[in-house]
Motif scaffolding. Structure first.
Motif, PDB file in Angstrom:
ATOM      1  N   GLU A   1       9.790  18.347  -0.545  1.00 47.03           N
ATOM      2  CA  GLU A   1      10.380  17.175  -0.059  1.00 47.03           C
ATOM      3  C   GLU A   1       9.093  16.232  -0.017  1.00 47.03           C
ATOM      4  OE1 GLU A   1      12.299  15.439   3.992  1.00 47.03           O
ATOM      5  OE2 GLU A   1      13.229  17.252   2.914  1.00 47.03           O
ATOM      6  N   LEU A   2       8.046  16.760   0.780  1.00 46.41           N
ATOM      7  CA  LEU A   2       6.687  16.247   1.196  1.00 46.41           C
ATOM      8  C   LEU A   2       5.979  15.633  -0.090  1.00 46.41           C
ATOM      9  CD1 LEU A   2       5.568  17.710   4.502  1.00 46.41           C
ATOM     10  CD2 LEU A   2       7.075  15.510   4.099  1.00 46.41           C
ATOM     11  N   ILE A   3       5.959  16.448  -1.223  1.00 42.51           N
ATOM     12  CA  ILE A   3       5.441  16.226  -2.525  1.00 42.51           C
ATOM     13  C   ILE A   3       5.940  14.934  -3.099  1.00 42.51           C
ATOM     14  CG2 ILE A   3       4.873  16.850  -4.808  1.00 42.51           C
ATOM     15  CD1 ILE A   3       4.308  19.856  -3.492  1.00 42.51           C
ATOM     16  N   ARG A   4       7.380  15.054  -3.188  1.00 40.24           N
ATOM     17  CA  ARG A   4       7.962  13.802  -3.759  1.00 40.24           C
ATOM     18  C   ARG A   4       7.741  12.592  -3.046  1.00 40.24           C
ATOM     19  NH1 ARG A   4      12.251  14.375  -7.117  1.00 40.24           N
ATOM     20  NH2 ARG A   4      12.650  16.432  -8.092  1.00 40.24           N
ATOM     21  N   GLU A   5       7.672  12.774  -1.481  1.00 42.69           N
ATOM     22  CA  GLU A   5       7.354  11.620  -0.672  1.00 42.69           C
ATOM     23  C   GLU A   5       6.209  11.011  -1.011  1.00 42.69           C
ATOM     24  OE1 GLU A   5       6.130  11.884   3.637  1.00 42.69           O
ATOM     25  OE2 GLU A   5       8.415  11.075   3.937  1.00 42.69           O
ATOM     26  N   MET A   6       5.120  11.840  -1.187  1.00 44.62           N
ATOM     27  CA  MET A   6       3.870  11.455  -1.659  1.00 44.62           C
ATOM     28  C   MET A   6       3.763  10.598  -2.747  1.00 44.62           C
ATOM     29  SD  MET A   6       0.382  13.929  -2.497  1.00 44.62           S
ATOM     30  CE  MET A   6       1.316  14.613  -4.153  1.00 44.62           C
ATOM     31  N   ILE A   7       4.415  11.347  -3.914  1.00 44.00           N
ATOM     32  CA  ILE A   7       4.473  10.486  -5.172  1.00 44.00           C
ATOM     33  C   ILE A   7       5.096   9.014  -5.126  1.00 44.00           C
ATOM     34  CG2 ILE A   7       5.379  10.664  -7.746  1.00 44.00           C
ATOM     35  CD1 ILE A   7       5.045  13.876  -7.235  1.00 44.00           C
ATOM     36  N   GLU A   8       6.384   9.067  -4.638  1.00 44.01           N
ATOM     37  CA  GLU A   8       7.203   7.896  -4.325  1.00 44.01           C
ATOM     38  C   GLU A   8       6.941   6.821  -3.481  1.00 44.01           C
ATOM     39  OE1 GLU A   8      11.097   9.744  -4.160  1.00 44.01           O
ATOM     40  OE2 GLU A   8      10.983  10.910  -6.035  1.00 44.01           O
ATOM     41  N   TRP A   9       6.648   7.283  -2.253  1.00 39.28           N
ATOM     42  CA  TRP A   9       6.255   6.578  -1.237  1.00 39.28           C
ATOM     43  C   TRP A   9       4.777   6.005  -1.107  1.00 39.28           C
ATOM     44  CZ3 TRP A   9       3.270   7.224   3.163  1.00 39.28           C
ATOM     45  CH2 TRP A   9       3.107   6.184   4.315  1.00 39.28           C
ATOM     46  N   PHE A  10       3.825   7.025  -1.313  1.00 30.83           N
ATOM     47  CA  PHE A  10       2.522   6.750  -0.940  1.00 30.83           C
ATOM     48  C   PHE A  10       1.975   6.257  -2.266  1.00 30.83           C
ATOM     49  CE2 PHE A  10      -2.033   7.803  -0.499  1.00 30.83           C
ATOM     50  CZ  PHE A  10      -2.221   7.017   0.824  1.00 30.83           C
ATOM     51  N   ILE A  11       1.814   6.820  -3.602  1.00 33.08           N
ATOM     52  CA  ILE A  11       1.270   6.152  -4.695  1.00 33.08           C
ATOM     53  C   ILE A  11       2.207   5.573  -5.616  1.00 33.08           C
ATOM     54  CG2 ILE A  11      -0.550   7.993  -4.592  1.00 33.08           C
ATOM     55  CD1 ILE A  11       0.884   9.637  -6.709  1.00 33.08           C
ATOM     56  N   GLY A  12       3.682   5.450  -5.419  1.00 35.32           N
ATOM     57  CA  GLY A  12       4.442   4.842  -6.221  1.00 35.32           C
ATOM     58  C   GLY A  12       4.132   3.472  -6.584  1.00 35.32           C
ATOM     59  N   ASP A  13       3.223   2.740  -5.695  1.00 38.31           N
ATOM     60  CA  ASP A  13       3.156   1.287  -6.194  1.00 38.31           C
ATOM     61  C   ASP A  13       1.759   1.147  -7.080  1.00 38.31           C
ATOM     62  OD1 ASP A  13       1.529   1.994  -3.970  1.00 38.31           O
ATOM     63  OD2 ASP A  13       1.749   0.152  -3.235  1.00 38.31           O
ATOM     64  N   VAL A  14       1.059   2.159  -7.212  1.00 36.55           N
ATOM     65  CA  VAL A  14       0.062   1.985  -7.934  1.00 36.55           C
ATOM     66  C   VAL A  14      -0.212   2.618  -9.391  1.00 36.55           C
ATOM     67  CG1 VAL A  14      -1.454   1.532  -5.740  1.00 36.55           C
ATOM     68  CG2 VAL A  14      -1.176   3.949  -6.964  1.00 36.55           C
ATOM     69  N   VAL A  15       0.788   3.606  -9.538  1.00 35.80           N
ATOM     70  CA  VAL A  15       0.907   4.398 -10.764  1.00 35.80           C
ATOM     71  C   VAL A  15       1.146   3.333 -11.993  1.00 35.80           C
ATOM     72  CG1 VAL A  15       1.401   6.654  -9.682  1.00 35.80           C
ATOM     73  CG2 VAL A  15       3.350   5.144 -10.509  1.00 35.80           C
ATOM     74  N   ASP A  16       1.790   2.448 -11.963  1.00 33.71           N
ATOM     75  CA  ASP A  16       2.178   1.526 -13.110  1.00 33.71           C
ATOM     76  C   ASP A  16       0.815   0.574 -13.396  1.00 33.71           C
ATOM     77  OD1 ASP A  16       4.742   2.346 -13.717  1.00 33.71           O
ATOM     78  OD2 ASP A  16       5.700   1.002 -12.143  1.00 33.71           O
ATOM     79  N   GLU A  17       0.431   0.210 -12.279  1.00 35.98           N
ATOM     80  CA  GLU A  17      -1.083  -0.655 -12.485  1.00 35.98           C
ATOM     81  C   GLU A  17      -2.111   0.444 -13.094  1.00 35.98           C
ATOM     82  OE1 GLU A  17      -2.593  -2.048  -8.898  1.00 35.98           O
ATOM     83  OE2 GLU A  17      -0.577  -2.596  -8.050  1.00 35.98           O
ATOM     84  N   LEU A  18      -1.930   1.706 -12.888  1.00 38.96           N
ATOM     85  CA  LEU A  18      -2.892   2.634 -13.658  1.00 38.96           C
ATOM     86  C   LEU A  18      -2.436   3.207 -14.924  1.00 38.96           C
ATOM     87  CD1 LEU A  18      -3.778   4.860 -10.574  1.00 38.96           C
ATOM     88  CD2 LEU A  18      -5.375   3.080 -11.481  1.00 38.96           C
ATOM     89  N   GLY A  19      -1.313   2.843 -15.265  1.00 41.36           N
ATOM     90  CA  GLY A  19      -0.674   3.241 -16.393  1.00 41.36           C
ATOM     91  C   GLY A  19      -0.540   4.564 -16.536  1.00 41.36           C
ATOM     92  N   SER A  20      -0.108   5.210 -15.251  1.00 44.10           N
ATOM     93  CA  SER A  20      -0.244   6.823 -15.449  1.00 44.10           C
ATOM     94  C   SER A  20       1.303   7.142 -14.892  1.00 44.10           C
ATOM     95  CB  SER A  20      -1.210   7.473 -14.416  1.00 44.10           C
ATOM     96  OG  SER A  20      -1.268   6.732 -13.067  1.00 44.10           O
ATOM     97  N   ARG A  21       2.372   6.442 -14.878  1.00 44.96           N
ATOM     98  CA  ARG A  21       3.317   7.194 -14.350  1.00 44.96           C
ATOM     99  C   ARG A  21       3.937   8.254 -15.073  1.00 44.96           C
ATOM    100  NH1 ARG A  21       7.203   5.639 -10.936  1.00 44.96           N
ATOM    101  NH2 ARG A  21       6.251   3.469 -10.326  1.00 44.96           N
ATOM    102  N   LYS A  22       3.862   8.508 -16.236  1.00 45.43           N
ATOM    103  CA  LYS A  22       4.267   9.393 -17.158  1.00 45.43           C
ATOM    104  C   LYS A  22       3.733  10.892 -16.681  1.00 45.43           C
ATOM    105  CE  LYS A  22       4.295  11.295 -21.663  1.00 45.43           C
ATOM    106  NZ  LYS A  22       3.650  10.946 -23.336  1.00 45.43           N
ATOM    107  N   GLU A  23       2.247  10.500 -16.442  1.00 46.85           N
ATOM    108  CA  GLU A  23       1.395  11.760 -16.230  1.00 46.85           C
ATOM    109  C   GLU A  23       1.842  12.331 -14.851  1.00 46.85           C
ATOM    110  OE1 GLU A  23      -0.587   9.660 -19.626  1.00 46.85           O
ATOM    111  OE2 GLU A  23       0.277   8.942 -17.780  1.00 46.85           O
ATOM    112  N   VAL A  24       1.967  11.222 -14.036  1.00 48.03           N
ATOM    113  CA  VAL A  24       2.158  11.517 -12.494  1.00 48.03           C
ATOM    114  C   VAL A  24       3.330  12.312 -12.342  1.00 48.03           C
ATOM    115  CG1 VAL A  24       2.668  10.663 -10.053  1.00 48.03           C
ATOM    116  CG2 VAL A  24       0.656   9.640 -11.413  1.00 48.03           C
ATOM    117  N   GLU A  25       4.403  11.593 -13.210  1.00 41.21           N
ATOM    118  CA  GLU A  25       5.787  12.033 -12.887  1.00 41.21           C
ATOM    119  C   GLU A  25       6.145  13.299 -13.645  1.00 41.21           C
ATOM    120  OE1 GLU A  25       8.696   8.948 -13.795  1.00 41.21           O
ATOM    121  OE2 GLU A  25       8.250   7.982 -11.951  1.00 41.21           O
TER     122      GLU A  25
END
Length: 371
Positions: A304-328
């Motif tokens: 649950e906390l790992i999902r929160e880190m991905i979705e809440w904390f870094i979710g708004d920068v992964v598209d800017e980095l072009g790394s959503r596929k790798e993060v997810e």
């Protein structure tokens, strides 16, 4: 405020394996003689002769880092194959003993052996190190202070060392326990500035504790040769895609912290003692345990906390980095388990640690030789 490069570099440490006995084989110096021209400076020996370390070039994106790792794993597999050997990526070997391993006969490693005595011989462990490029030293210190909080979360995703000398330890990252015996390891303390850190390093070098800052082995540290923040907490990842996922998460964490700093905001900094409690939970239980949300002062499922880190904390920068596929890709790890989980399950089904080694060999080469 100038933008930071946030480049990526990944180092991986592989086991050199005899595919017949499935034991570790002390052979790195011979492999490097064979491949010295092909592999240039990207492949190095390590403390033990049964370890080979590779490092990518400086990469701008996780996709570039993946291509580099695929190339390096392929080249090492080919070089080892010429000698009738292969490689496997896991934080510990399931059953080979540190008592029978040879130290690499180079001055650097003989010095470590002299300084650390039997602790050096025991250090038969394998990790993934991720470098994120940061040129602003004050931001690097701020980022290190904050990123410490998320180290146990990422360790949970990387665990690959449940076995030690033929025993199921009941831990998901026994590598972390072995490395903890070394000095200057674990979660780093909080620093107020680059000058604060420099004072500590200068004091330790002037009093002959260490020759330089490279002998400080914290779970995250400034690298003293390059302008990077180096994340060292992870077990080596068995699959290439796992390593790239973790690197992309670390890059996204730093990108988010830079974005907060640019907007005069930050994330709360917690003591090393509290973060060490979460690290212990990650070491012991991996994804199947609970981590502490220190803000809420609650323990919650690690997933649950790992999902929160991905979705809440870094979710708004992964598209800017072009790394959503790798993060997810982390969601696949959350659903299917880590290398440690797969190793334990294979042993449960077969009762055979050689079958575990065979699985590691297959997964290490997954998606490598055909590309």
């Amino acid at each position: 405020m100038a933008e930071q490069p946030l480049t990526i570099g990944i180092e991986e440490e592989y086991q050199i394996i005899d595919p017949v006995t499935r034991e570790l084989r002390s052979y790195i110096t011979e492999i490097l003689k064979e491949g010295r021209l092909l592999l240039r400076e990207q492949v190095k020996p390590e403390l033990h002769q049964s370890i080979v370390e590779v490092g990518t070039q400086v990469c701008n994106t996780p996709a570039e880092a993946r291509a580099e790792l695929v190339k390096l794993r392929r080249e090492i597999l080919q070089l080892a194959g010429r000698e009738g050997l292969t490689i496997a990526a896991a934080g510990t070997h399931p059953f080979s003993s540190w008592l029978t391993q040879e130290i690499t006969p180079l001055e650097r490693y003989m010095g470590v052996k002299q300084d650390m005595q039997e602790l050096a011989q025991q250090l038969l462990i394998f990790g993934t190190h991720v470098h994120i490029g940061i040129e602003d030293r004050e931001f690097l210190i701020d980022a290190m202070n904050v990123a410490r909080y998320m180290l146990p979360h990422v360790l949970c995703l990387s665990t690959s060392s449940p076995f030690w000398m033929g025993r199921n330890t009941g831990l998901k990252s026994y590598r972390s326990i072995v490395f903890r015996n070394f000095p200057r390891t674990g979660i780093p303390p909080i620093f107020q500035s680059w000058a604060d850190l420099s004072y500590l390093v200068d004091t330790m070098t002037s009093t002959h504790c260490i020759p330089d800052g490279s002998k400080i082995w914290w779970d995250v540290r400034p690298n003293w040769n390059y302008p990077t923040l180096e994340f060292r907490i992870c077990d080596v990842c068995t699959r290439v895609d796992e390593a790239v996922c973790l690197a992309s998460i670390f890059q996204a964490i730093i990108a988010k912290l830079w974005k907060l700093r640019r907007d005069n905001m930050t994330f709360r900094v917690y003591s090393a003692a509290l973060i060490e409690e979460n690290k212990w939970r990650a070491v012991r239980y991996g994804l199947d345990g609970k981590l502490i949300d220190f803000g809420k002062q609650q323990e919650l499922p690690a997933r649950e906390l790992i999902r929160e880190m991905i979705e809440w904390f870094i979710g708004d920068v992964v598209d800017e980095l072009g790394s959503r596929k790798e993060v997810e890709y982390a969601y696949r790890i959350l659903e299917g388990g880590t290398s440690a989980d797969r190793q334990v399950e294979t042993f449960r089904q077969t009762g055979d640690l050689k079958a575990v080694v065979d699985q590691l060999i297959r997964e290490t080469a997954e998606g490598v030789m055909g590309q």
